[in-house]
Design an enzyme around this catalytic site. Structure first.
Site, mmCIF file in Angstrom:
data_model
loop_
_atom_site.group_PDB
_atom_site.id
_atom_site.type_symbol
_atom_site.label_atom_id
_atom_site.label_comp_id
_atom_site.label_asym_id
_atom_site.label_seq_id
_atom_site.Cartn_x
_atom_site.Cartn_y
_atom_site.Cartn_z
ATOM 1 N N GLY A 14 0.790 -1.242 0.000
ATOM 2 C CA GLY A 14 0.000 0.000 0.000
ATOM 3 C C GLY A 14 0.815 1.282 0.000
ATOM 4 O O GLY A 14 0.330 2.312 0.455
ATOM 5 N N SER A 15 2.037 1.259 -0.572
ATOM 6 C CA SER A 15 2.805 2.517 -0.606
ATOM 7 C C SER A 15 2.130 3.523 -1.545
ATOM 8 O O SER A 15 2.185 4.728 -1.308
ATOM 9 C CB SER A 15 4.253 2.264 -1.016
ATOM 10 O OG SER A 15 4.342 1.865 -2.356
ATOM 11 N N MET A 96 -4.298 -7.117 -7.144
ATOM 12 C CA MET A 96 -3.735 -8.201 -7.948
ATOM 13 C C MET A 96 -4.780 -9.188 -8.466
ATOM 14 O O MET A 96 -4.496 -10.383 -8.580
ATOM 15 C CB MET A 96 -2.649 -8.922 -7.143
ATOM 16 C CG MET A 96 -1.454 -8.044 -6.876
ATOM 17 S SD MET A 96 -0.728 -7.407 -8.415
ATOM 18 C CE MET A 96 0.667 -6.506 -7.777
ATOM 19 N N LEU A 99 -10.292 -7.690 -13.022
ATOM 20 C CA LEU A 99 -11.718 -7.438 -12.823
ATOM 21 C C LEU A 99 -12.468 -7.696 -14.127
ATOM 22 O O LEU A 99 -12.094 -7.202 -15.182
ATOM 23 C CB LEU A 99 -11.935 -5.995 -12.357
ATOM 24 C CG LEU A 99 -11.400 -5.698 -10.948
ATOM 25 C CD1 LEU A 99 -11.455 -4.205 -10.666
ATOM 26 C CD2 LEU A 99 -12.165 -6.465 -9.881
ATOM 27 N N HIS A 115 0.109 0.456 -13.260
ATOM 28 C CA HIS A 115 0.875 -0.727 -13.679
ATOM 29 C C HIS A 115 2.358 -0.358 -13.787
ATOM 30 O O HIS A 115 2.697 0.681 -14.367
ATOM 31 C CB HIS A 115 0.351 -1.257 -15.013
ATOM 32 C CG HIS A 115 1.018 -2.529 -15.407
ATOM 33 N ND1 HIS A 115 0.904 -3.690 -14.656
ATOM 34 C CD2 HIS A 115 1.836 -2.838 -16.446
ATOM 35 C CE1 HIS A 115 1.623 -4.643 -15.220
ATOM 36 N NE2 HIS A 115 2.192 -4.158 -16.291
ATOM 37 N N ASP A 155 -4.117 -4.846 -18.069
ATOM 38 C CA ASP A 155 -3.096 -3.796 -18.084
ATOM 39 C C ASP A 155 -3.058 -3.044 -19.418
ATOM 40 O O ASP A 155 -1.990 -2.695 -19.933
ATOM 41 C CB ASP A 155 -1.721 -4.372 -17.722
ATOM 42 C CG ASP A 155 -1.719 -4.924 -16.300
ATOM 43 O OD1 ASP A 155 -2.385 -4.323 -15.446
ATOM 44 O OD2 ASP A 155 -1.081 -5.956 -16.062
ATOM 45 N N GLU A 184 6.133 5.754 -9.424
ATOM 46 C CA GLU A 184 4.695 5.426 -9.312
ATOM 47 C C GLU A 184 3.976 6.392 -8.381
ATOM 48 O O GLU A 184 2.838 6.775 -8.647
ATOM 49 C CB GLU A 184 4.526 4.010 -8.765
ATOM 50 C CG GLU A 184 4.815 2.933 -9.778
ATOM 51 C CD GLU A 184 4.457 1.554 -9.255
ATOM 52 O OE1 GLU A 184 3.936 0.760 -10.024
ATOM 53 O OE2 GLU A 184 4.697 1.278 -8.054
HETATM 54 C C1 GAR Z 1 2.924 -1.429 -7.616
HETATM 55 O O1 GAR Z 1 4.221 -1.552 -8.144
HETATM 56 C C2 GAR Z 1 1.880 -1.537 -8.710
HETATM 57 O O2 GAR Z 1 2.280 -0.931 -9.909
HETATM 58 C C3 GAR Z 1 1.783 -3.049 -8.870
HETATM 59 O O3 GAR Z 1 1.759 -3.507 -7.540
HETATM 60 C C4 GAR Z 1 2.607 -2.664 -6.742
HETATM 61 C C5 GAR Z 1 1.876 -2.286 -5.465
HETATM 62 O O4 GAR Z 1 2.739 -1.604 -4.576
HETATM 63 N N1 GAR Z 1 0.602 -3.421 -9.611
HETATM 64 C C6 GAR Z 1 0.584 -4.348 -10.581
HETATM 65 O O5 GAR Z 1 1.558 -5.012 -10.866
HETATM 66 C C7 GAR Z 1 -0.758 -4.524 -11.285
HETATM 67 N N2 GAR Z 1 -0.600 -5.266 -12.498
HETATM 68 P P1 GAR Z 1 2.168 -0.913 -3.246
HETATM 69 O O6 GAR Z 1 1.267 -1.962 -2.566
HETATM 70 O O7 GAR Z 1 3.357 -0.573 -2.421
HETATM 71 O O8 GAR Z 1 1.374 0.297 -3.650
#
Ligand code: GAR
Length: 200
Positions: A14-15, A96, A99, A115, A155, A184
């Site tokens: 969840g960053s 993850m 949907l 993504h 994606d 991100e």
């Molecule tokens: C992030 O890098 C996001 O882009 C990826 O999960 C991570 C979550 O990080 N999402 C995917 O790969 C979706 N296809 P976080 O929990 O620290 O926000």
């Protein structure tokens, strides 16, 4: 303009959720998070939400699988649980699960996804690792991240914001991941801002 209502969906650390909560609190986004949804009970993002005083919903797929129910049933029930929160925008920030239309048709054009790759590159799981490996094979010189409107394709969908993330000779997977997450945390805010402008 009145604060828009965001529902953020997560599966882990969840960053990016934290970046959204911080941007809302600092007035950098004309929005507030009204619900955080996780499909994993141990997701640290749920702790972040609770700390910020945001309601949470833990909604796992497993009980549906165990009862042999179709994935669309899970997606429809999940949408039903979210609807009372009247979201202007649903943000997939490390969610993850794919949907299906059973979910998406309840919020047309109002679901966006972060993504960790550039448009058309490395869809699906482990995108950062796959980019790192492709770099080592000499196939790419850089990677990036993007926010796009969710369509039934994985994606893919109209891009709202993106950033290039350089890959360096001395990178390890961990250093590349750290640089990617930094990018991100900016791109997710830009993507939300664009999406909110579009649905004004
Ligand atoms: C992030 O890098 C996001 O882009 C990826 O999960 C991570 C979550 O990080 N999402 C995917 O790969 C979706 N296809 P976080 O929990 O620290 O926000």
């Amino acid at each position: 303009m009145k604060d828009r209502r965001l529902v953020v969906m997560i599966s882990g650390f969840g960053s990016n959720l934290q970046a959204i909560l911080d941007a809302c609190a600092a007035g950098r986004l004309p929005a507030r998070v009204v619900l955080v949804v996780s499909n994993r009970k141990e997701a640290y993002g749920l702790v972040r939400a609770q700390r910020a005083g945001v309601p949470t919903l833990y909604f796992p797929l497993k009980p549906y699988r165990e009862r042999g129910l179709d994935r669309a049933v899970y997606d429809r029930d999940l949408a039903e649980r979210i609807l009372p929160y009247r979201p202007d925008l649903i943000v997939l920030a490390g969610w993850m699960h794919i949907l299906s239309p059973a979910f998406l048709e309840r919020f047309p054009g109002r679901v966006i996804n972060l993504h960790p790759a550039l448009p058309g590159m490395f869809p699906g799981m482990n995108a950062i690792q796959r980019a790192f490996e492709a770099y080592q094979r000499g196939e790419i010189a850089y990677s990036g991240c993007m926010v796009h409107i969710v369509t039934p394709a994985v994606d893919e969908g109209p891009v709202l914001a993106q950033a290039i993330v350089p890959i360096l000779l001395e990178d390890t997977l961990a250093t590349l991941e750290a640089r990617m997450h930094e990018a991100e945390h900016r791109v997710i805010i830009e993507g939300i801002r664009r999406a909110l402008e579009m649905c004004e």
